[in-house]
Scaffold this active site. Structure first.
Site, PDB file in Angstrom:
ATOM      1  N   CYS A 189      -7.054 -39.326  -3.833  1.00 22.07           N
ATOM      2  CA  CYS A 189      -5.637 -39.652  -3.940  1.00 22.07           C
ATOM      3  C   CYS A 189      -5.081 -40.017  -2.572  1.00 22.07           C
ATOM      4  O   CYS A 189      -5.411 -39.405  -1.558  1.00 22.07           O
ATOM      5  CB  CYS A 189      -4.783 -38.530  -4.513  1.00 22.07           C
ATOM      6  SG  CYS A 189      -5.281 -37.967  -6.132  1.00 22.07           S
ATOM      7  N   ARG A 213      -8.942 -44.294  -1.566  1.00 24.55           N
ATOM      8  CA  ARG A 213      -8.972 -42.848  -1.781  1.00 24.55           C
ATOM      9  C   ARG A 213      -8.919 -42.493  -3.268  1.00 24.55           C
ATOM     10  O   ARG A 213      -9.119 -41.324  -3.643  1.00 24.55           O
ATOM     11  CB  ARG A 213      -7.789 -42.198  -1.076  1.00 24.55           C
ATOM     12  CG  ARG A 213      -7.784 -42.388   0.420  1.00 24.55           C
ATOM     13  CD  ARG A 213      -6.589 -41.704   1.025  1.00 24.55           C
ATOM     14  NE  ARG A 213      -6.728 -40.267   0.927  1.00 24.55           N
ATOM     15  CZ  ARG A 213      -7.216 -39.502   1.891  1.00 24.55           C
ATOM     16  NH1 ARG A 213      -7.596 -40.034   3.016  1.00 24.55           N
ATOM     17  NH2 ARG A 213      -7.316 -38.209   1.733  1.00 24.55           N
ATOM     18  N   TRP A 237      -6.828 -40.376  -7.984  1.00 27.71           N
ATOM     19  CA  TRP A 237      -8.193 -40.133  -8.439  1.00 27.71           C
ATOM     20  C   TRP A 237      -8.071 -38.914  -9.359  1.00 27.71           C
ATOM     21  O   TRP A 237      -7.832 -37.805  -8.899  1.00 27.71           O
ATOM     22  CB  TRP A 237      -9.111 -39.835  -7.258  1.00 27.71           C
ATOM     23  CG  TRP A 237     -10.563 -39.755  -7.643  1.00 27.71           C
ATOM     24  CD1 TRP A 237     -11.439 -40.787  -7.751  1.00 27.71           C
ATOM     25  CD2 TRP A 237     -11.307 -38.582  -7.958  1.00 27.71           C
ATOM     26  NE1 TRP A 237     -12.680 -40.330  -8.121  1.00 27.71           N
ATOM     27  CE2 TRP A 237     -12.625 -38.972  -8.258  1.00 27.71           C
ATOM     28  CE3 TRP A 237     -10.983 -37.216  -8.032  1.00 27.71           C
ATOM     29  CZ2 TRP A 237     -13.630 -38.066  -8.612  1.00 27.71           C
ATOM     30  CZ3 TRP A 237     -11.974 -36.313  -8.393  1.00 27.71           C
ATOM     31  CH2 TRP A 237     -13.279 -36.756  -8.672  1.00 27.71           C
ATOM     32  N   ASN A 256      -1.631 -34.621  -3.388  1.00 31.40           N
ATOM     33  CA  ASN A 256      -3.079 -34.853  -3.254  1.00 31.40           C
ATOM     34  C   ASN A 256      -3.740 -33.488  -3.129  1.00 31.40           C
ATOM     35  O   ASN A 256      -3.420 -32.737  -2.206  1.00 31.40           O
ATOM     36  CB  ASN A 256      -3.365 -35.701  -2.008  1.00 31.40           C
ATOM     37  CG  ASN A 256      -4.860 -35.779  -1.704  1.00 31.40           C
ATOM     38  OD1 ASN A 256      -5.688 -35.640  -2.605  1.00 31.40           O
ATOM     39  ND2 ASN A 256      -5.209 -35.988  -0.454  1.00 31.40           N
ATOM     40  N   GLY A 257      -4.650 -33.167  -4.058  1.00 32.05           N
ATOM     41  CA  GLY A 257      -5.333 -31.871  -3.995  1.00 32.05           C
ATOM     42  C   GLY A 257      -5.495 -31.291  -5.385  1.00 32.05           C
ATOM     43  O   GLY A 257      -5.337 -32.001  -6.394  1.00 32.05           O
ATOM     44  N   GLU A 282     -30.954 -42.523   0.552  1.00 28.82           N
ATOM     45  CA  GLU A 282     -29.740 -43.301   0.778  1.00 28.82           C
ATOM     46  C   GLU A 282     -29.829 -44.666   0.082  1.00 28.82           C
ATOM     47  O   GLU A 282     -28.846 -45.129  -0.512  1.00 28.82           O
ATOM     48  CB  GLU A 282     -29.506 -43.463   2.285  1.00 28.82           C
ATOM     49  CG  GLU A 282     -28.293 -44.268   2.656  1.00 28.82           C
ATOM     50  CD  GLU A 282     -26.958 -43.704   2.177  1.00 28.82           C
ATOM     51  OE1 GLU A 282     -26.938 -42.579   1.632  1.00 28.82           O
ATOM     52  OE2 GLU A 282     -25.943 -44.397   2.312  1.00 28.82           O
ATOM     53  N   LYS A 294     -27.060 -45.830  -2.564  1.00 26.29           N
ATOM     54  CA  LYS A 294     -26.290 -47.080  -2.372  1.00 26.29           C
ATOM     55  C   LYS A 294     -26.383 -47.925  -3.622  1.00 26.29           C
ATOM     56  O   LYS A 294     -25.393 -48.431  -4.111  1.00 26.29           O
ATOM     57  CB  LYS A 294     -26.863 -47.880  -1.207  1.00 26.29           C
ATOM     58  CG  LYS A 294     -26.386 -47.842   0.177  1.00 26.29           C
ATOM     59  CD  LYS A 294     -24.979 -47.815   0.574  1.00 26.29           C
ATOM     60  CE  LYS A 294     -24.198 -46.626   0.152  1.00 26.29           C
ATOM     61  NZ  LYS A 294     -23.874 -45.614   1.100  1.00 26.29           N
ATOM     62  N   GLU A 331     -24.525 -46.234  -6.743  1.00 32.44           N
ATOM     63  CA  GLU A 331     -23.071 -46.073  -6.713  1.00 32.44           C
ATOM     64  C   GLU A 331     -22.327 -47.399  -6.830  1.00 32.44           C
ATOM     65  O   GLU A 331     -21.231 -47.436  -7.369  1.00 32.44           O
ATOM     66  CB  GLU A 331     -22.609 -45.281  -5.488  1.00 32.44           C
ATOM     67  CG  GLU A 331     -22.739 -45.985  -4.170  1.00 32.44           C
ATOM     68  CD  GLU A 331     -22.303 -45.127  -2.985  1.00 32.44           C
ATOM     69  OE1 GLU A 331     -21.373 -44.336  -3.105  1.00 32.44           O
ATOM     70  OE2 GLU A 331     -22.923 -45.279  -1.903  1.00 32.44           O
ATOM     71  N   HIS A 377     -46.429 -36.163 -10.327  1.00 33.63           N
ATOM     72  CA  HIS A 377     -46.255 -34.800 -10.830  1.00 33.63           C
ATOM     73  C   HIS A 377     -45.196 -34.740 -11.929  1.00 33.63           C
ATOM     74  O   HIS A 377     -44.568 -33.704 -12.124  1.00 33.63           O
ATOM     75  CB  HIS A 377     -45.914 -33.856  -9.667  1.00 33.63           C
ATOM     76  CG  HIS A 377     -47.046 -33.725  -8.698  1.00 33.63           C
ATOM     77  ND1 HIS A 377     -48.156 -32.956  -8.960  1.00 33.63           N
ATOM     78  CD2 HIS A 377     -47.268 -34.299  -7.501  1.00 33.63           C
ATOM     79  CE1 HIS A 377     -49.014 -33.060  -7.952  1.00 33.63           C
ATOM     80  NE2 HIS A 377     -48.494 -33.886  -7.054  1.00 33.63           N
ATOM     81  N   LYS A 392     -13.088 -42.512  -1.634  1.00 29.99           N
ATOM     82  CA  LYS A 392     -13.738 -42.468  -0.327  1.00 29.99           C
ATOM     83  C   LYS A 392     -13.736 -41.071   0.282  1.00 29.99           C
ATOM     84  O   LYS A 392     -14.720 -40.616   0.824  1.00 29.99           O
ATOM     85  CB  LYS A 392     -13.000 -43.440   0.597  1.00 29.99           C
ATOM     86  CG  LYS A 392     -13.548 -43.494   2.009  1.00 29.99           C
ATOM     87  CD  LYS A 392     -14.549 -44.585   2.132  1.00 29.99           C
ATOM     88  CE  LYS A 392     -15.199 -44.637   3.484  1.00 29.99           C
ATOM     89  NZ  LYS A 392     -16.577 -45.095   3.421  1.00 29.99           N
TER      90      LYS A 392
HETATM   91  C1  F6R Z   1     -21.667 -42.681  -0.371  1.00 32.31           C
HETATM   92  C2  F6R Z   1     -20.645 -41.947   0.352  1.00 32.31           C
HETATM   93  C3  F6R Z   1     -20.511 -40.503   0.096  1.00 32.31           C
HETATM   94  C4  F6R Z   1     -20.059 -39.768   1.375  1.00 32.31           C
HETATM   95  C5  F6R Z   1     -19.742 -38.306   1.040  1.00 32.31           C
HETATM   96  C6  F6R Z   1     -19.339 -37.530   2.278  1.00 32.31           C
HETATM   97  O1  F6R Z   1     -21.696 -44.021  -0.013  1.00 32.31           O
HETATM   98  O2  F6R Z   1     -19.903 -42.519   1.129  1.00 32.31           O
HETATM   99  O3  F6R Z   1     -21.662 -39.952  -0.422  1.00 32.31           O
HETATM  100  O4  F6R Z   1     -21.076 -39.854   2.316  1.00 32.31           O
HETATM  101  O5  F6R Z   1     -18.700 -38.246   0.110  1.00 32.31           O
HETATM  102  O6  F6R Z   1     -18.187 -38.061   2.857  1.00 32.31           O
HETATM  103  P1  F6R Z   1     -17.854 -37.763   4.363  1.00 32.31           P
HETATM  104  O7  F6R Z   1     -18.898 -38.384   5.204  1.00 32.31           O
HETATM  105  O8  F6R Z   1     -16.500 -38.363   4.588  1.00 32.31           O
HETATM  106  O9  F6R Z   1     -17.831 -36.266   4.516  1.00 32.31           O
END
Ligand code: F6R
Length: 604
Positions: A2, A28, A75, A99-100, A477, A481, A484, A500, A599
């Site tokens: 949010c 966000r 969100w 937000n929260g 990773e 990527k 997501e 396995h 994010k």
């Molecule tokens: C994936 C991504 C998330 C963040 C995770 C931690 O592309 O961006 O997996 O890495 O939410 O976020 P931060 O780094 O802000 O603590």
């Protein structure tokens, strides 16, 4: 999660201003949005969907120029994404955005129902509005009322509040959710993130937990928990406005991948001019004989890459844990342990909670963070900033790269101070580090090759990323990527582990993406890839000049330059990011704002 933004000041086209600022916060959360504007009375307009939907709705509504307003992009946590659950929430004489998450909202809601309140939405946020309205019936002073409210709320919140009749002031409070005031000329802003204020001012004040803000056109008052006015320093934003724009790229993610050579150069200039700078710029690691790395998502994946490097070069055992697990379990450390927290935003709820637990036990902490002045950066004993600049795409790219770069530097520094690496050896690696940005650029320039690989991947429903050792950490990773942003189901596996159990999922056409960066293990990985091939897998390989064999089977591959093993991960991540991007583009996905994501994960 949010985004919230508030404005108080000279009259302006507030509809337009709030929408513009909300768009800067959209990463966000983006399942619905809304605004409340003072225009003779308080008008609340909300809409399900992205901010564009709200914008369309607002075009049909006549609102005069105004001097006070709040806005929210959501969100969803409590209740589905619809108009009613969207913010702002207005009950009685209180209108607010939140937000929260309020953990005791059910009890509070039931008490308020008994007192005669009716609720329209399923949200915890409407309960806050009602509770504050109820408190206001007895307590006329707005600051005292907010203080009483905070005493009853459990959970996390950043609140921006308009009280009926007090239209010259905007109020706010936070606990465990970020809030920043933007000091402007003739007006003031308050938002969950610097990106929403940086078009208007470089001057900002960070708000801490339980501080109450009273903001007017030309005055900022901040009260502590004892309701005394406190002085807080005004800080300067060091980022450029241009960093938060696409600068001609089709997507923020692509722009941020293209930023990678430059942001890595900035890190190199700051930390590794020579051995002395590396030692001076970093904490003294010599006393530690154990490191825990705690983070979420991609930041945790960077931690895993760091584990392989630090263990190999500095010979110190590393435990890597997800913050959401670490915070609720027994952890074993002592005064020779350093706990490193990694986070792009510095506001991830689980990572902050884990840090606070560790600090209670008086264990040394270090944060590797991108956002300057964020909660993690301020609360950890020491901080190492990565200098990625603003990262807007929800899927991280350049921050992840720099997190790995920082962990490599920590590994090299520790190896040197512990006598496991000579000055000559260290100098050699630092010298080679200088050419990595150019090598990254070379891979970015091969985007046509990544597109070709993506064309081979995007039609399938499943993908497995495999590798051994550090390539397995990188696979995690690559897999995240891809899933997501393209919604292809994907898993990362240590190559030797496939047979396995998981190999039963491999059938004709299943994508298997193999990473082979190290000559030591690539033959082993290759055998496992051949096992998948024998079951019909569609093979894609990421190899170096050294591990590129003349493969005697059909596969697509990208060949990258061979560099010192410790630096190789910095090159491997680039095709992983580009392939995911191209697959998502071919599938027509919303790359910068994938479904269900946000994010900055400020709730647990
Ligand atoms: C994936 C991504 C998330 C963040 C995770 C931690 O592309 O961006 O997996 O890495 O939410 O976020 P931060 O780094 O802000 O603590």
């Amino acid at each position: 999660m949010c985004g919230i933004i508030g404005y108080v000041g000279k009259k302006c086209n507030l509809k337009e201003l709030l929408i513009k600022n909300l768009k800067a916060l959209e990463y966000r959360g983006y399942d619905s949005s809304g605004i409340a504007i003072y225009d003779d009375n308080i008008k609340v307009i909300k809409s399900q969907g992205k901010i564009e939907e709200l914008e369309k709705k607002l075009k049909t509504i006549d609102i005069k120029n105004s001097s006070l307003g709040i806005a929210h992009t959501r969100w969803a946590t409590h209740g589905i994404a619809n108009d009613i659950n969207s913010h702002p929430h207005r009950v009685g004489g209180v209108t607010l955005v939140h937000n929260g998450i309020i953990e005791n909202y059910i009890k509070l809601k039931n008490d308020l129902i008994d007192k005669g309140y009716n609720f329209l939405s399923d949200t915890d946020s409407e309960v806050i509005s009602a509770l504050l309205d109820y408190i206001k019936k007895e307590e006329k002073d707005n600051i005292k009322a907010i203080n009483k409210l905070a005493k009853q709320l459990e959970g996390s919140y950043a609140l921006e509040i308009i009280f009926d009749g007090d239209y010259d002031n905007l109020y706010a409070i936070r606990k465990d959710s970020p809030l920043v005031i933007g000091i402007c000329n003739g007006f003031n802003l308050i938002a969950s993130d610097i990106t929403a204020i940086m078009d208007y001012t470089k001057k900002y004040i960070l708000i801490d937990d339980y501080e109450i803000v009273k903001l007017s056109k030309d005055k900022v008052e901040i009260y502590n928990n004892d309701l005394k006015i406190i002085h807080k320093d005004i800080q300067e934003i060091s980022w450029n406005i241009g960093e938060a724009k696409k600068n001609g790229f089709s997507h923020f993610m692509l722009k941020e991948i293209n930023d990678e050579p430059n942001v890595l150069k900035a890190t190199i200039n700051e930390y590794i001019k020579d051995i002395n700078t590396l030692i001076e710029k970093m904490p003294d690691f010599s006393k530690y004989n154990m490191i825990h790395i705690v983070a979420c998502g991609s930041a945790m994946h960077a931690g895993l890459v760091g584990k392989y490097i630090i263990e190999q070069y500095a010979m110190v055992p590393i435990v890597v844990e997800l913050a959401s697990e670490y915070r609720y379990k027994n952890n074993f450390y002592d005064d020779k342990t350093l706990v490193i927290f990694i986070s792009q935003s510095g506001e991830t709820a689980d990572t902050i909670a884990a840090l606070r637990n560790v600090k209670k036990d008086n264990i040394d902490t270090l944060a590797i963070v991108n956002v300057v002045g964020s909660t993690l950066a301020r609360e950890a004993d020491q901080v190492l900033y990565i200098r990625a600049g603003v990262e807007i795409a929800v899927a991280t790219t350049k921050a992840y790269l720099l997190q790995i770069a920082m962990l490599i530097l920590i590994g090299l520094n520790m190896a040197y101070v512990k006598g496991n690496l000579s000055a000559d050896e260290l100098n050699k690696v630092l010298k080679e580090f200088q050419i990595i940005p150019t090598k990254i650029q070379k891979i970015i320039d091969k985007k046509e090759e990544c597109l070709k690989l993506a064309k081979n991947i995007y039609k399938m429903e499943h993908a497995f990323f495999v590798g051994r050792g550090i390539d397995y950490a990188l696979s995690m990773e690559g897999s995240l990527k891809l899933k997501e942003i393209s919604y292809i189901h994907s898993e990362a596996y240590p190559a030797g582990e496939l047979k396995h159990g998981t190999i039963s999922l491999i059938e004709e056409g299943t994508n298997v993406i193999g990473i082979m960066s190290s000559s030591d293990l690539s033959n082993k990985t290759l055998s496992n890839i051949k096992e998948a091939l024998a079951r019909g897998a569609n093979i894609t390989l990421i190899v170096t000049e050294e591990t590129d064999k003349h493969f005697d089977f059909p596969c697509q591959k990208i060949v990258i330059d061979k560099v010192n093993n410790v630096l190789q991960p910095l090159l491997i991540v680039i095709p992983l990011q580009l392939i995911a991007f191209e697959v998502a583009r071919l599938k027509g996905c919303d790359i910068d704002q994938p479904r269900n994501l946000a994010k900055s994960v400020t709730v647990e």
